[in-house]
Design an enzyme around this catalytic site. Sequence first.
Site, PDB file in Angstrom:
ATOM      1  N   SER A   1      -9.338   4.508 -17.966  1.00 28.23           N
ATOM      2  CA  SER A   1     -10.384   5.497 -18.208  1.00 28.23           C
ATOM      3  C   SER A   1     -11.622   4.788 -18.739  1.00 28.23           C
ATOM      4  O   SER A   1     -12.162   3.923 -18.059  1.00 28.23           O
ATOM      5  CB  SER A   1      -9.877   6.573 -19.183  1.00 28.23           C
ATOM      6  N   THR A   2     -12.057   5.089 -19.967  1.00 22.99           N
ATOM      7  CA  THR A   2     -13.277   4.497 -20.507  1.00 22.99           C
ATOM      8  C   THR A   2     -13.187   2.973 -20.538  1.00 22.99           C
ATOM      9  O   THR A   2     -12.239   2.418 -21.073  1.00 22.99           O
ATOM     10  CB  THR A   2     -13.536   5.016 -21.930  1.00 22.99           C
TER      11      THR A   2
ATOM     12  N   HIS B   1     -10.337   7.620 -14.335  1.00 23.43           N
ATOM     13  CA  HIS B   1     -10.959   8.899 -14.655  1.00 23.43           C
ATOM     14  C   HIS B   1     -12.440   8.828 -14.286  1.00 23.43           C
ATOM     15  O   HIS B   1     -13.206   8.090 -14.893  1.00 23.43           O
ATOM     16  CB  HIS B   1     -10.825   9.210 -16.153  1.00 23.43           C
TER      17      HIS B   1
ATOM     18  N   MET C   1      -9.743   6.276 -23.237  1.00 22.23           N
ATOM     19  CA  MET C   1      -9.521   7.284 -24.260  1.00 22.23           C
ATOM     20  C   MET C   1      -8.307   8.133 -23.899  1.00 22.23           C
ATOM     21  O   MET C   1      -7.972   8.300 -22.737  1.00 22.23           O
ATOM     22  CB  MET C   1     -10.749   8.186 -24.389  1.00 22.23           C
TER      23      MET C   1
ATOM     24  N   ASP D   1      -3.377   9.650 -21.399  1.00 23.80           N
ATOM     25  CA  ASP D   1      -2.950   9.816 -20.015  1.00 23.80           C
ATOM     26  C   ASP D   1      -2.286   8.534 -19.528  1.00 23.80           C
ATOM     27  O   ASP D   1      -2.826   7.444 -19.698  1.00 23.80           O
ATOM     28  CB  ASP D   1      -4.151  10.158 -19.136  1.00 23.80           C
TER      29      ASP D   1
END
Length: 378
Positions: free
Chosen positions: A199-200, A226, A319, A322
Site C-alpha cells: 500500500s503506502t 492499493h 498502512m 490488509d
Amino acid sequence: MTVSVLVVDDSGFFRKRLTEILNASGNIRVVGAASNGREGVELAEKLRPDVITMDYEMPVMNGIAAVKEIMQRCPAPVLMFSSLTYEGARVTLDALEAGAVDFLPKNFEDIARDGSELQRILRERILDVARSQPRAERGAAAPTVGRKPSPTTTDRPAPARDARQPQPDSRSTRPEPPARPARRRTPSRHYNVVGIGTSTGGPIALQKVLVDLPANFPAPLVLVQHMPGSFTPAFAERLNKLCRIQVRQAEDGDMLRPGLALLAPGGKQMMIENRGGQGRVRILPGDERLNYKPSVDVTFGSLARSFPGKTLGIILTGMGADGKEGCRMMKQSGSVIWSQDEKTSVIYGMPMAVAKAGLSDEVLPLDEIGPRLVEGVS
C-alpha cells in the site's frame, strides 16, 4: 499533541478550504501556506512541518521539482494532491519517485460523499503520513538528516485510533519494535506463483523489487497495490518499461505464466483460480463492504485455496493490516511468507501486522527482497 502542516498550492481557494478542514480537526494545525513550489521549499526549511501537502501544477516551480528539493534540503513527509486521470497518475508516480509518501485526489468530491467523511479521511491520511519516514531517512545507504522541532509542537504526534488496525507510533515515541523472526533463509524451491501485496510506499517498493528480476524469472507474479482504478494502468505501464520481466494490468481470464507480473486493477478484486494446474485470473467488482479495492487478503486467500503450499507471499510497506489474513491462510496451507522490515518501510503497518502474527518466514530489508527472489525461486 499537534501535527503541523504546510499547504503548498497555487489555488487560493484550495489553500483556504484545506486549511479550514485540517484546523477544524483539533489535532492538526496548518502552520504555513505557499502559492508555488519555490515558496514551498523555503517555508519547509523555515517551518520544518510534520507534513507537507503538495500540488503539482504551480508557477515558478512545480510540485515534483519542489519535492526533490525538499528531500535534499529538509526531508519531510509529503502528501501529493492529484487528479484522478491517466496523466494525473503519471505525474503522481513521478512525485512518489521524487520522494512523496502518498497521494489523494484534489477534487474533494472524489474523496468523500459529505463534509464529515471528508474531514475524517483527510485527518487520518495526514496523521498516517506524519508517521512515515521521509525518503532521506530510510534505508541503510540513505543519509540521515536531522529535523528541527516544528514551531507548533515539541514532539511527534501519537497515533490516531484507526479501526482498521493498531498503528505504530511516531519515530520519536515509537516503542521497541516487535521481536522479528531469526534471519533464517528458506531454501530455494519451486513456486507456482509469487504474490506481492503493498500500500503506502508500495509503488517505489515494488519497482525496487521487480527491477532485480531477470526476464526469464521462473514463476508468475501477481501484484496487489492499493491504488485507484485510474492509476493502475499507468503504474503497470511504468513498471513494464523499467523491468526486464513483463508487467501489465490484469484482465479477467489472463493466464499466469513465468516472467509475467499481473497487477490487480484498482477499484476491483483479483482472484486466482487453478484450472487443471494452470493459474487463471478472475476480476470481480469491488465489494463495498471491503475497505480495500483491490484487497491483498482477497487475492492471497484465493492463492491459498488454488495453490496450497506452492505459493510465496510477500508483504511490503503499507498502512493498515490488509494481507495479514491472506498470509495466515497461505501459511496454514504450507506456503512461505516474507515481509519487509521496519527500517526500510515507509509505513510499517501491513508488514508489521504479518510479522507480529508470527507469519513471516523471513523479514527482509527492501533491497534484499529482489535478490532473494532470484536465488530463492526455482
